[in-house]
Motif scaffolding. Structure first.
Motif, PDB file in Angstrom:
ATOM      1  N   LYS A 254       0.839  -1.199   0.000  1.00 43.00           N
ATOM      2  CA  LYS A 254       0.000   0.000   0.000  1.00 43.00           C
ATOM      3  C   LYS A 254       0.878   1.254   0.000  1.00 43.00           C
ATOM      4  O   LYS A 254       0.606   2.210  -0.723  1.00 43.00           O
ATOM      5  CB  LYS A 254      -0.913  -0.012   1.228  1.00 43.00           C
ATOM      6  CG  LYS A 254      -1.970   1.093   1.216  1.00 43.00           C
ATOM      7  CD  LYS A 254      -2.811   1.069   2.481  1.00 43.00           C
ATOM      8  CE  LYS A 254      -3.678  -0.177   2.535  1.00 43.00           C
ATOM      9  NZ  LYS A 254      -4.589  -0.157   3.719  1.00 43.00           N
ATOM     10  N   LYS A 255       1.938   1.238   0.826  1.00 38.94           N
ATOM     11  CA  LYS A 255       2.848   2.380   0.864  1.00 38.94           C
ATOM     12  C   LYS A 255       3.503   2.595  -0.496  1.00 38.94           C
ATOM     13  O   LYS A 255       3.639   3.732  -0.967  1.00 38.94           O
ATOM     14  CB  LYS A 255       3.935   2.149   1.928  1.00 38.94           C
ATOM     15  CG  LYS A 255       3.445   2.283   3.358  1.00 38.94           C
ATOM     16  CD  LYS A 255       4.588   2.020   4.324  1.00 38.94           C
ATOM     17  CE  LYS A 255       4.102   2.052   5.777  1.00 38.94           C
ATOM     18  NZ  LYS A 255       5.200   1.725   6.722  1.00 38.94           N
TER      19      LYS A 255
ATOM     20  N   ARG B  26       2.319   1.723  -3.389  1.00 36.47           N
ATOM     21  CA  ARG B  26       1.324   2.247  -4.337  1.00 36.47           C
ATOM     22  C   ARG B  26       1.125   3.755  -4.140  1.00 36.47           C
ATOM     23  O   ARG B  26       1.024   4.509  -5.106  1.00 36.47           O
ATOM     24  CB  ARG B  26       0.004   1.498  -4.178  1.00 36.47           C
ATOM     25  CG  ARG B  26      -0.002   0.116  -4.822  1.00 36.47           C
ATOM     26  CD  ARG B  26      -1.406  -0.412  -4.982  1.00 36.47           C
ATOM     27  NE  ARG B  26      -2.063  -0.623  -3.711  1.00 36.47           N
ATOM     28  CZ  ARG B  26      -1.999  -1.762  -3.025  1.00 36.47           C
ATOM     29  NH1 ARG B  26      -1.298  -2.771  -3.496  1.00 36.47           N
ATOM     30  NH2 ARG B  26      -2.621  -1.889  -1.871  1.00 36.47           N
ATOM     31  N   TRP B  27       1.071   4.180  -2.857  1.00 42.33           N
ATOM     32  CA  TRP B  27       0.902   5.611  -2.587  1.00 42.33           C
ATOM     33  C   TRP B  27       2.104   6.404  -3.080  1.00 42.33           C
ATOM     34  O   TRP B  27       1.955   7.518  -3.617  1.00 42.33           O
ATOM     35  CB  TRP B  27       0.684   5.843  -1.086  1.00 42.33           C
ATOM     36  CG  TRP B  27      -0.738   5.657  -0.662  1.00 42.33           C
ATOM     37  CD1 TRP B  27      -1.241   4.675   0.127  1.00 42.33           C
ATOM     38  CD2 TRP B  27      -1.853   6.487  -1.023  1.00 42.33           C
ATOM     39  NE1 TRP B  27      -2.603   4.821   0.286  1.00 42.33           N
ATOM     40  CE2 TRP B  27      -3.005   5.932  -0.394  1.00 42.33           C
ATOM     41  CE3 TRP B  27      -1.992   7.630  -1.795  1.00 42.33           C
ATOM     42  CZ2 TRP B  27      -4.267   6.480  -0.534  1.00 42.33           C
ATOM     43  CZ3 TRP B  27      -3.264   8.184  -1.934  1.00 42.33           C
ATOM     44  CH2 TRP B  27      -4.380   7.623  -1.311  1.00 42.33           C
TER      45      TRP B  27
ATOM     46  N   GLN C 289       4.025   5.537  -5.570  1.00 45.24           N
ATOM     47  CA  GLN C 289       3.927   5.546  -7.030  1.00 45.24           C
ATOM     48  C   GLN C 289       2.924   6.585  -7.500  1.00 45.24           C
ATOM     49  O   GLN C 289       3.171   7.324  -8.465  1.00 45.24           O
ATOM     50  CB  GLN C 289       3.537   4.154  -7.526  1.00 45.24           C
ATOM     51  CG  GLN C 289       4.642   3.125  -7.374  1.00 45.24           C
ATOM     52  CD  GLN C 289       4.178   1.720  -7.723  1.00 45.24           C
ATOM     53  OE1 GLN C 289       2.985   1.420  -7.711  1.00 45.24           O
ATOM     54  NE2 GLN C 289       5.124   0.849  -8.035  1.00 45.24           N
ATOM     55  N   VAL C 290       1.756   6.638  -6.803  1.00 41.84           N
ATOM     56  CA  VAL C 290       0.735   7.628  -7.167  1.00 41.84           C
ATOM     57  C   VAL C 290       1.296   9.039  -6.995  1.00 41.84           C
ATOM     58  O   VAL C 290       1.085   9.920  -7.839  1.00 41.84           O
ATOM     59  CB  VAL C 290      -0.535   7.439  -6.301  1.00 41.84           C
ATOM     60  CG1 VAL C 290      -1.482   8.618  -6.470  1.00 41.84           C
ATOM     61  CG2 VAL C 290      -1.239   6.148  -6.671  1.00 41.84           C
ATOM     62  N   GLY C 291       2.022   9.260  -5.875  1.00 47.02           N
ATOM     63  CA  GLY C 291       2.613  10.576  -5.636  1.00 47.02           C
ATOM     64  C   GLY C 291       3.607  10.964  -6.715  1.00 47.02           C
ATOM     65  O   GLY C 291       3.588  12.102  -7.217  1.00 47.02           O
TER      66      GLY C 291
ATOM     67  N   ILE D 273       3.782   9.790  -9.787  1.00 46.56           N
ATOM     68  CA  ILE D 273       3.068  10.011 -11.055  1.00 46.56           C
ATOM     69  C   ILE D 273       2.406  11.380 -11.056  1.00 46.56           C
ATOM     70  O   ILE D 273       2.416  12.103 -12.069  1.00 46.56           O
ATOM     71  CB  ILE D 273       2.027   8.898 -11.283  1.00 46.56           C
ATOM     72  CG1 ILE D 273       2.738   7.562 -11.565  1.00 46.56           C
ATOM     73  CG2 ILE D 273       1.103   9.243 -12.445  1.00 46.56           C
ATOM     74  CD1 ILE D 273       1.822   6.368 -11.594  1.00 46.56           C
ATOM     75  N   SER D 274       1.819  11.768  -9.903  1.00 45.90           N
ATOM     76  CA  SER D 274       1.169  13.082  -9.800  1.00 45.90           C
ATOM     77  C   SER D 274       2.189  14.209  -9.995  1.00 45.90           C
ATOM     78  O   SER D 274       1.935  15.169 -10.724  1.00 45.90           O
ATOM     79  CB  SER D 274       0.486  13.226  -8.436  1.00 45.90           C
ATOM     80  OG  SER D 274      -0.490  12.227  -8.249  1.00 45.90           O
TER      81      SER D 274
ATOM     82  N   THR E 236       3.209  14.351 -13.588  1.00 51.61           N
ATOM     83  CA  THR E 236       2.143  14.929 -14.418  1.00 51.61           C
ATOM     84  C   THR E 236       2.112  16.452 -14.290  1.00 51.61           C
ATOM     85  O   THR E 236       2.028  17.177 -15.293  1.00 51.61           O
ATOM     86  CB  THR E 236       0.782  14.350 -14.006  1.00 51.61           C
ATOM     87  OG1 THR E 236       0.817  12.921 -14.120  1.00 51.61           O
ATOM     88  CG2 THR E 236      -0.329  14.903 -14.873  1.00 51.61           C
TER      89      THR E 236
END
Length: 400
Positions: free
Chosen positions: A283-284, A286-287, A289-291, A293-294, A297
């Protein structure tokens, strides 16, 4: 009067004895609880070694082998074999592969022996040499000779069996005396077949002594179980019944502790804990990775935005440059106020920047305004004007 005194004394002694019995029972129960806690902690410690990313294959193999011995001691052969296989898997990644394979083969033989799969035991014995035994410790050798002894006894080779048992006793007395009851059980079987009553009883007493000395419940039960069958066979039903009752009482208590079940439950909890930790780590990740990617972007968005602005400015500058060129061409063709044509700038070797400045001067712009239009400093404009004056041979901007 004397009778009353004796009666009171007897009651006092009985009470004292009863209190001691309760205390001993409580102490014994506490010892068993402590033993269970130690076993639980041992499993936790071994699990920590196994799943520690810094542990070496050798350390992991040893940890699995210790778990194998714990479960084998509890006669949980499914769990025991699983850990034995994992121990070998880790050991094959070390520089002691040959030794690990021999140990694995001998330990598998012990499991088949305990499961009474004697055909497999005999088959495996034929593949083990005396040289192989040099790779294992005295305890393992003691167990191995004990197994060989039983195979000889089953074929009524009593002398050979006794030799192997004595070898086993000698090795285990030095290395693992807590396991001596296993050898004395085979002594009971040997002497029972030969009708040597005194030796049967002597072997039982010695085996029971070590079982009780090291407080190994399963060995105590086994010793009483063996002697109960012996008493039944020779017709001593009273002794057989007494031994059978002892087996029953000890078995109930042993099953109540249920060490194997406790350890399996503990391992299940540890597995669930590891899975939860892995899920949290995932989960960490994934978070993170999301950060990332954000952030990427947003960065791309701003880069694109500034690129568009720069492109727009470049287009405006190009358009302004084109207008300046057109204006320059127009002005050079016009007549001045005295009727003379203005300077023909194309006759002079002027740079593009110098031509831009001349056009803006003709438009009546100040040096500061010219600098702002061309994105250069006011001093740079003055520098270019001085050069222009020298090239054209004029003295000031009005002559342009």
């Amino acid at each position: 009067m004397l009778r009353y005194i004796l009666l009171i004394l007897c009651l006092s002694l009985s009470k004292y004895a009863f209190s001691n019995e309760i205390y001993s029972s409580q102490k014994l129960n506490q010892d068993k609880v402590d033993e269970l806690v130690k076993t639980d902690q041992k499993i936790i410690d071994l699990e920590n070694i196994i799943y520690d990313p810094t542990s070496t294959p050798k350390e992991i193999s040893k940890a699995y082998l210790e778990k194998y011995n714990i479960y084998k001691g509890l006669f949980n052969y499914t769990q025991a074999l699983e850990n034995l296989d994992l121990s070998l898997e880790a050991a094959l990644l070390t520089d002691e592969k040959e030794k690990a394979l021999i140990e694995y083969k001998i330990e598998r033989l012990f499991v088949h022996f305990d499961l009474l799969e004697f055909d497999k035991v005999i088959e495996m014995v034929s593949t083990i040499t005396e040289e192989d035994l040099s790779y294992v410790n005295d305890e393992t050798q003691g167990f191995y000779y004990s197994a060989l002894a039983y195979l000889e006894i089953r074929q009524d080779h009593y002398k050979e069996g006794d030799v192997y048992l004595n070898k086993s006793l000698e090795l285990l007395k030095k290395s693992a005396p807590r396991h001596l009851p296993l050898v004395y059980r085979k002594k009971i079987s040997l002497y029972k077949k030969q009708g040597l009553h005194d030796k049967v009883i002597d072997s039982f007493e010695k085996g029971l002594y070590y079982a009780e000395k090291y407080n190994i419940e399963i060995y105590i039960i086994a010793m009483y179980d063996d002697i109960s069958f012996y008493y039944s066979e020779i017709g001593d039903l009273e002794s057989a019944l007494e031994a059978t009752r002892k087996v029953r009482d000890l078995s109930v208590e042993f099953n109540g502790h249920n060490k194997s079940g406790r350890l399996q439950l503990l391992e299940k909890k540890l597995l669930e804990k590891r899975r939860l930790q892995e899920a949290n780590e995932q989960k960490k990740i994934r978070w993170i990775q999301v950060g990332l990617i954000s952030i990427l972007t947003i960065s791309l968005f701003f880069l694109y935005y500034f690129f568009k602005i720069a492109k727009r400015k470049r287009l405006v500058a190009e358009q302004q440059l084109e207008k300046n060129r057109e204006e320059l061409e127009r002005l050079t063709k016009e007549l001045n106020e005295s009727g003379q044509t203005k300077l023909k700038l194309e006759d002079y070797n002027l740079s593009e920047r110098q031509n831009q400045i001349i056009v803006l001067v003709k438009q009546g712009k100040t040096n500061k305004e010219i600098g702002a239009a061309l994105f250069i400093s006011e001093n740079t404009v003055k520098y270019h004007l001085k050069i222009i004056y020298d090239i054209l041979g004029i003295g000031n901007r009005t002559e342009l």
